[in-house]
Design a protein around this motif. Structure first.
Motif, PDB file in Angstrom:
ATOM      1  N   GLU A 153      44.726  73.008  63.515  1.00 28.38           N
ATOM      2  CA  GLU A 153      43.357  72.926  64.022  1.00 28.38           C
ATOM      3  C   GLU A 153      42.352  73.061  62.876  1.00 28.38           C
ATOM      4  O   GLU A 153      41.356  72.329  62.819  1.00 28.38           O
ATOM      5  CB  GLU A 153      43.125  74.021  65.071  1.00 28.38           C
ATOM      6  N   GLU A 154      42.609  73.981  61.959  1.00 27.60           N
ATOM      7  CA  GLU A 154      41.708  74.158  60.819  1.00 27.60           C
ATOM      8  C   GLU A 154      41.676  72.932  59.923  1.00 27.60           C
ATOM      9  O   GLU A 154      40.674  72.658  59.270  1.00 27.60           O
ATOM     10  CB  GLU A 154      42.142  75.395  60.021  1.00 27.60           C
ATOM     11  N   GLN A 155      42.772  72.189  59.883  1.00 32.54           N
ATOM     12  CA  GLN A 155      42.835  70.981  59.070  1.00 32.54           C
ATOM     13  C   GLN A 155      42.317  69.752  59.811  1.00 32.54           C
ATOM     14  O   GLN A 155      42.377  68.646  59.290  1.00 32.54           O
ATOM     15  CB  GLN A 155      44.271  70.738  58.607  1.00 32.54           C
ATOM     16  N   GLY A 156      41.821  69.958  61.038  1.00 27.78           N
ATOM     17  CA  GLY A 156      41.248  68.859  61.792  1.00 27.78           C
ATOM     18  C   GLY A 156      42.243  68.031  62.570  1.00 27.78           C
ATOM     19  O   GLY A 156      41.891  66.970  63.101  1.00 27.78           O
ATOM     20  N   GLN A 157      43.493  68.496  62.683  1.00 25.62           N
ATOM     21  CA  GLN A 157      44.503  67.787  63.466  1.00 25.62           C
ATOM     22  C   GLN A 157      44.464  68.297  64.900  1.00 25.62           C
ATOM     23  O   GLN A 157      44.817  69.432  65.175  1.00 25.62           O
ATOM     24  CB  GLN A 157      45.899  68.000  62.862  1.00 25.62           C
ATOM     25  N   ARG A 158      44.012  67.443  65.816  1.00 23.30           N
ATOM     26  CA  ARG A 158      43.914  67.816  67.227  1.00 23.30           C
ATOM     27  C   ARG A 158      45.240  67.482  67.909  1.00 23.30           C
ATOM     28  O   ARG A 158      45.587  66.310  68.086  1.00 23.30           O
ATOM     29  CB  ARG A 158      42.754  67.073  67.881  1.00 23.30           C
ATOM     30  N   ASN A 176      43.840  57.321  64.483  1.00 22.00           N
ATOM     31  CA  ASN A 176      43.559  56.559  63.257  1.00 22.00           C
ATOM     32  C   ASN A 176      43.571  57.420  62.003  1.00 22.00           C
ATOM     33  O   ASN A 176      43.468  56.899  60.893  1.00 22.00           O
ATOM     34  CB  ASN A 176      42.197  55.858  63.374  1.00 22.00           C
ATOM     35  N   ARG A 177      43.688  58.731  62.178  1.00 23.26           N
ATOM     36  CA  ARG A 177      43.767  59.606  61.020  1.00 23.26           C
ATOM     37  C   ARG A 177      45.162  59.508  60.420  1.00 23.26           C
ATOM     38  O   ARG A 177      46.137  59.310  61.139  1.00 23.26           O
ATOM     39  CB  ARG A 177      43.499  61.063  61.414  1.00 23.26           C
ATOM     40  N   TRP A 181      47.006  74.966  74.936  1.00 24.07           N
ATOM     41  CA  TRP A 181      46.333  73.680  75.077  1.00 24.07           C
ATOM     42  C   TRP A 181      45.007  73.823  75.825  1.00 24.07           C
ATOM     43  O   TRP A 181      44.089  73.039  75.638  1.00 24.07           O
ATOM     44  CB  TRP A 181      47.241  72.676  75.788  1.00 24.07           C
ATOM     45  N   SER A 182      44.894  74.857  76.647  1.00 26.36           N
ATOM     46  CA  SER A 182      43.618  75.112  77.313  1.00 26.36           C
ATOM     47  C   SER A 182      42.574  75.576  76.302  1.00 26.36           C
ATOM     48  O   SER A 182      41.404  75.198  76.372  1.00 26.36           O
ATOM     49  CB  SER A 182      43.796  76.173  78.396  1.00 26.36           C
ATOM     50  N   TRP A 183      42.999  76.387  75.343  1.00 23.98           N
ATOM     51  CA  TRP A 183      42.077  76.842  74.298  1.00 23.98           C
ATOM     52  C   TRP A 183      41.559  75.656  73.493  1.00 23.98           C
ATOM     53  O   TRP A 183      40.422  75.635  73.052  1.00 23.98           O
ATOM     54  CB  TRP A 183      42.789  77.791  73.341  1.00 23.98           C
ATOM     55  N   LEU A 184      42.445  74.643  73.316  1.00 20.72           N
ATOM     56  CA  LEU A 184      42.064  73.493  72.508  1.00 20.72           C
ATOM     57  C   LEU A 184      41.376  72.406  73.336  1.00 20.72           C
ATOM     58  O   LEU A 184      41.079  71.337  72.817  1.00 20.72           O
ATOM     59  CB  LEU A 184      43.311  72.901  71.824  1.00 20.72           C
ATOM     60  N   GLY A 185      41.156  72.664  74.610  1.00 20.98           N
ATOM     61  CA  GLY A 185      40.389  71.734  75.409  1.00 20.98           C
ATOM     62  C   GLY A 185      41.195  70.686  76.128  1.00 20.98           C
ATOM     63  O   GLY A 185      40.659  69.646  76.515  1.00 20.98           O
ATOM     64  N   TYR A 186      42.496  70.922  76.396  1.00 22.08           N
ATOM     65  CA  TYR A 186      43.330  69.936  77.059  1.00 22.08           C
ATOM     66  C   TYR A 186      43.475  70.281  78.531  1.00 22.08           C
ATOM     67  O   TYR A 186      43.503  71.439  78.927  1.00 22.08           O
ATOM     68  CB  TYR A 186      44.712  69.859  76.402  1.00 22.08           C
ATOM     69  N   GLU A 187      43.624  69.215  79.350  1.00 25.31           N
ATOM     70  CA  GLU A 187      43.827  69.394  80.774  1.00 25.31           C
ATOM     71  C   GLU A 187      45.295  69.774  81.029  1.00 25.31           C
ATOM     72  O   GLU A 187      46.157  69.572  80.192  1.00 25.31           O
ATOM     73  CB  GLU A 187      43.488  68.087  81.513  1.00 25.31           C
ATOM     74  N   PRO A 188      45.611  70.312  82.249  1.00 27.46           N
ATOM     75  CA  PRO A 188      46.998  70.594  82.574  1.00 27.46           C
ATOM     76  C   PRO A 188      47.851  69.337  82.447  1.00 27.46           C
ATOM     77  O   PRO A 188      47.372  68.220  82.646  1.00 27.46           O
ATOM     78  CB  PRO A 188      46.928  71.078  84.039  1.00 27.46           C
TER      79      PRO A 188
END
Length: 282
Positions: free
Chosen positions: A160-165, A271-272, A18-25
């Protein structure tokens, strides 16, 4: 790099993903007790400094077990203990580093409590636990667990490649795993889920050719995902409640290591269109 070290790298990658994807602890983890069935031997949980989480599981008397615990880089000190059905501690590792191995032999068959305490950490953290008996081909079991972890990594990359965060859920257990025999349905505990959009995923090691994931909500079948020829099953859920994931192998060589993970879709992606129940090749 030695085989053991390569497996550590895979688990570290999941603990830090989750850190790689930009999420906080993660914030505080609740609840603090979890009942696991006999198939469950791997789990990852969110926990905060000073908090203790307990897992109850039936163990076989006279069998030697390995309890491997690893936490993310936010943790600096752990306490790990195993207590018998009467509450007496039969094995303990105090003031342990964030990676520790505890070996023990239950004196009798029964339901034991595995306690994990984060004593020192920089904010809330995640810890992963693997419990394996030291009998038969336990090294092979360790290998198949590592193989299934790689499939989780591939799933996250695919989403991630499909745009799902997405990120692992920030409260309680976010992954559970264990061995499932072909042709047998196995439930992996009960998870209370709040509001939001969630993706449930079931993956197996490389021996799995197809599997099915069924989500039961409040004791009723809710949604299913999976099909023949697909080693990965995805289900989307947006309703809060008590969920029970059930996995069955439709095609595999004897048995396989299966991991069930629950991922929360980022609010920015709410909303996706959520992924439909499906099975995909990672």
């Amino acid at each position: 790099m030695r085989r053991y070290e390569r497996r550590r790298v895979v688990l570290w990658g999941l603990l830090l993903v989750w850190s790689w994807l930009g999420y906080e602890p993660c914030p505080a983890a609740h609840p603090t007790r979890f009942a696991l069935n006999e198939n469950s031997c791997f789990w990852m949980v969110a926990i905060e400094p000073g908090q203790t989480v307990s897992f109850s599981r039936r163990l076989e008397g006279g069998t030697r077990y390995r309890l491997f615990v690893m936490s993310d880089s936010h943790t600096t000190e752990l306490d790990v203990a195993v207590a018998d059905p009467l509450g007496a501690v039969i094995a303990q590792s105090s003031d342990a580093p964030r990676e520790t191995l505890l070996r023990f032999t239950p004196p009798a068959t029964g339901t034991y409590t595995l306690r994990l305490t984060v004593k020192k950490a920089q904010g809330a953290t995640r810890c992963a636990v693997l419990l394996l008996p030291e009998q038969g081909d336990w090294k092979g079991a360790h290998f198949h667990w590592n193989d299934a972890l790689k499939q989780i990594q591939r799933l996250l990359t695919m989403l991630e490649e499909q745009g799902q965060r997405v990120a692992f859920v920030a409260e309680g257990v976010c992954m559970v795993g264990g061995f499932v025999s072909a042709g047998r349905a196995v439930e992996f505990g009960h998870w209370q889920v709040g509001s939001g959009t969630f993706i449930w995923a079931a993956v197996g090691d490389s021996r799995v050719r197809s599997l099915q994931l069924t989500l039961r909500r409040d004791e009723r079948d809710a949604v299913k995902g999976g099909g023949r020829g697909k080693p990965l099953a995805l289900c989307a859920a947006t309703t809060d409640g008590l969920y029970t994931p059930r996995v069955s192998l439709q095609d595999a060589d004897g048995e396989a290591f299966v991991i069930v993970a629950i991922l929360k879709v980022s609010e920015n992606e709410a909303n996706r269109p959520a992924p439909q129940c499906a099975a995909r090749n990672p």
